[in-house]
Design an enzyme around this catalytic site. Sequence first.
Site, mmCIF file in Angstrom:
data_model
loop_
_atom_site.group_PDB
_atom_site.id
_atom_site.type_symbol
_atom_site.label_atom_id
_atom_site.label_comp_id
_atom_site.label_asym_id
_atom_site.label_seq_id
_atom_site.Cartn_x
_atom_site.Cartn_y
_atom_site.Cartn_z
ATOM 1 N N HIS A 64 9.781 -3.641 0.226
ATOM 2 C CA HIS A 64 10.928 -2.794 0.599
ATOM 3 C C HIS A 64 11.186 -2.833 2.102
ATOM 4 O O HIS A 64 10.251 -2.932 2.904
ATOM 5 C CB HIS A 64 10.683 -1.322 0.210
ATOM 6 C CG HIS A 64 10.735 -1.070 -1.257
ATOM 7 N ND1 HIS A 64 11.913 -0.780 -1.915
ATOM 8 C CD2 HIS A 64 9.762 -1.071 -2.204
ATOM 9 C CE1 HIS A 64 11.650 -0.596 -3.209
ATOM 10 N NE2 HIS A 64 10.347 -0.769 -3.408
ATOM 11 N N HIS A 102 -0.656 3.211 -5.359
ATOM 12 C CA HIS A 102 0.749 3.428 -5.725
ATOM 13 C C HIS A 102 0.855 3.473 -7.255
ATOM 14 O O HIS A 102 1.423 4.399 -7.828
ATOM 15 C CB HIS A 102 1.589 2.309 -5.127
ATOM 16 C CG HIS A 102 3.047 2.360 -5.459
ATOM 17 N ND1 HIS A 102 3.877 3.344 -4.982
ATOM 18 C CD2 HIS A 102 3.826 1.538 -6.208
ATOM 19 C CE1 HIS A 102 5.111 3.121 -5.431
ATOM 20 N NE2 HIS A 102 5.099 2.040 -6.181
ATOM 21 N N ASP A 118 11.941 -1.631 -10.475
ATOM 22 C CA ASP A 118 12.593 -2.316 -9.350
ATOM 23 C C ASP A 118 11.813 -3.576 -8.926
ATOM 24 O O ASP A 118 12.220 -4.279 -8.003
ATOM 25 C CB ASP A 118 12.816 -1.364 -8.156
ATOM 26 C CG ASP A 118 11.528 -0.852 -7.529
ATOM 27 O OD1 ASP A 118 10.649 -0.390 -8.285
ATOM 28 O OD2 ASP A 118 11.394 -0.908 -6.290
ATOM 29 N N HIS A 119 10.696 -3.854 -9.626
ATOM 30 C CA HIS A 119 9.900 -5.065 -9.367
ATOM 31 C C HIS A 119 9.871 -6.001 -10.563
ATOM 32 O O HIS A 119 9.444 -7.151 -10.436
ATOM 33 C CB HIS A 119 8.467 -4.684 -8.966
ATOM 34 C CG HIS A 119 8.422 -3.842 -7.726
ATOM 35 N ND1 HIS A 119 7.922 -4.291 -6.537
ATOM 36 C CD2 HIS A 119 8.871 -2.578 -7.492
ATOM 37 C CE1 HIS A 119 8.056 -3.342 -5.618
ATOM 38 N NE2 HIS A 119 8.628 -2.289 -6.181
ATOM 39 N N ASP A 140 4.266 -2.578 -3.257
ATOM 40 C CA ASP A 140 4.510 -1.237 -2.711
ATOM 41 C C ASP A 140 3.223 -0.592 -2.202
ATOM 42 O O ASP A 140 3.080 0.632 -2.248
ATOM 43 C CB ASP A 140 5.147 -0.328 -3.774
ATOM 44 C CG ASP A 140 6.600 -0.673 -4.043
ATOM 45 O OD1 ASP A 140 7.144 -1.562 -3.365
ATOM 46 O OD2 ASP A 140 7.184 -0.061 -4.959
ATOM 47 N N HIS A 174 6.603 -1.132 -11.910
ATOM 48 C CA HIS A 174 7.871 -0.422 -11.682
ATOM 49 C C HIS A 174 9.088 -1.331 -11.900
ATOM 50 O O HIS A 174 9.074 -2.501 -11.548
ATOM 51 C CB HIS A 174 7.892 0.187 -10.276
ATOM 52 C CG HIS A 174 6.979 1.373 -10.140
ATOM 53 N ND1 HIS A 174 6.492 1.816 -8.939
ATOM 54 C CD2 HIS A 174 6.469 2.220 -11.088
ATOM 55 C CE1 HIS A 174 5.720 2.880 -9.139
ATOM 56 N NE2 HIS A 174 5.688 3.136 -10.430
ATOM 57 N N HIS A 208 3.127 -4.849 -9.708
ATOM 58 C CA HIS A 208 2.943 -3.608 -10.473
ATOM 59 C C HIS A 208 4.123 -3.411 -11.394
ATOM 60 O O HIS A 208 5.072 -4.192 -11.375
ATOM 61 C CB HIS A 208 2.700 -2.415 -9.548
ATOM 62 C CG HIS A 208 3.864 -2.007 -8.696
ATOM 63 N ND1 HIS A 208 4.370 -2.794 -7.692
ATOM 64 C CD2 HIS A 208 4.635 -0.883 -8.714
ATOM 65 C CE1 HIS A 208 5.385 -2.159 -7.107
ATOM 66 N NE2 HIS A 208 5.572 -1.002 -7.715
HETATM 67 FE FE FE Z 1 9.286 -0.486 -5.343
HETATM 68 ZN ZN ZN Z 2 6.788 0.734 -6.932
#
Ligand code: FE
Ligand code: ZN
Length: 264
Positions: free
Chosen positions: A174, A111, A59-60, A136, A57, A55
């Site tokens: 995570h 998400h 942080d990915h 996530d 985001h 996805h």
């Molecule tokens: Fe994340």
């Molecule tokens: Zn995420």
Amino acid sequence: MTTHLLPLPAFADNYIWLLHDGRRALVVDPGDAQPVLDALARMPDLQLEAILLTHHHADHTGGVATLRSQTGAQVLGPADEKLPEPVSRLNAGDTVEAAGFRLQVIGVPGHTAGHIAYFLEPAGTDATPPLLFCGDTLFSGGCGRLFEGTPAQMLASLDRLSALPCNTRVCCAHEYTLSNLRFALAVEPHNQALIDHHARCTDLRAKHEPTLPSTLALEQAINPFLRSRLPSVIEAVQAQAPDLPGADEAAVFARLREWKNNFK
Ligand code: FE
Ligand code: ZN
């Protein structure tokens, strides 16, 4: 062929999963390039061939540009999300080949609207259990927050993952396990598998070891978000939300998710 799977810690609590056969490698959700570059420096025989994204985001996806320019790896990701181009776009139901691995694409909106997961069924003689890279969507003991989807969508997405073989290794993005398990224990304080798993994970984290991958069988035994149709979970949710009309499954799931959002 031998399959090797490594969680590379990133930021405070992310894992970038590295999958390789001793020669060809892929990574999933590299929010940061450095942990991947460090791993490749430690294992100079590896060639990073593919970057899989679940996805949009940051942080990915934050490490994609650097990894692409330093390794030439191909980037694959969901059809309908904003990602660092160029990306080979994937849809639910697709099968892709990346770094010599065959993966099925599963649509798991909730998400984010276009979130996908990757399922690897080992080929032929490979003794490795099946692997799921679920970003996530599914966490050990929990699930992702509903930023872009509805509770009914997330419930259907988790059902899709829960239908995979029960020996599937669940590779979440995570390390949220301990805080998820604290909440799970508030929902099901008498669930012995959950009590045992919490003790095991407390030990692992005290040693700074990952609690992942989990397995689908374990998640079915301990994760309240995969157990939201069971009387023990419905009753706990109703005790928190006495106004809850009946036991409509999406409504119970929605209240469970809200309870977790506000849980301290
Ligand atoms: Fe994340
Ligand atoms: Zn995420």
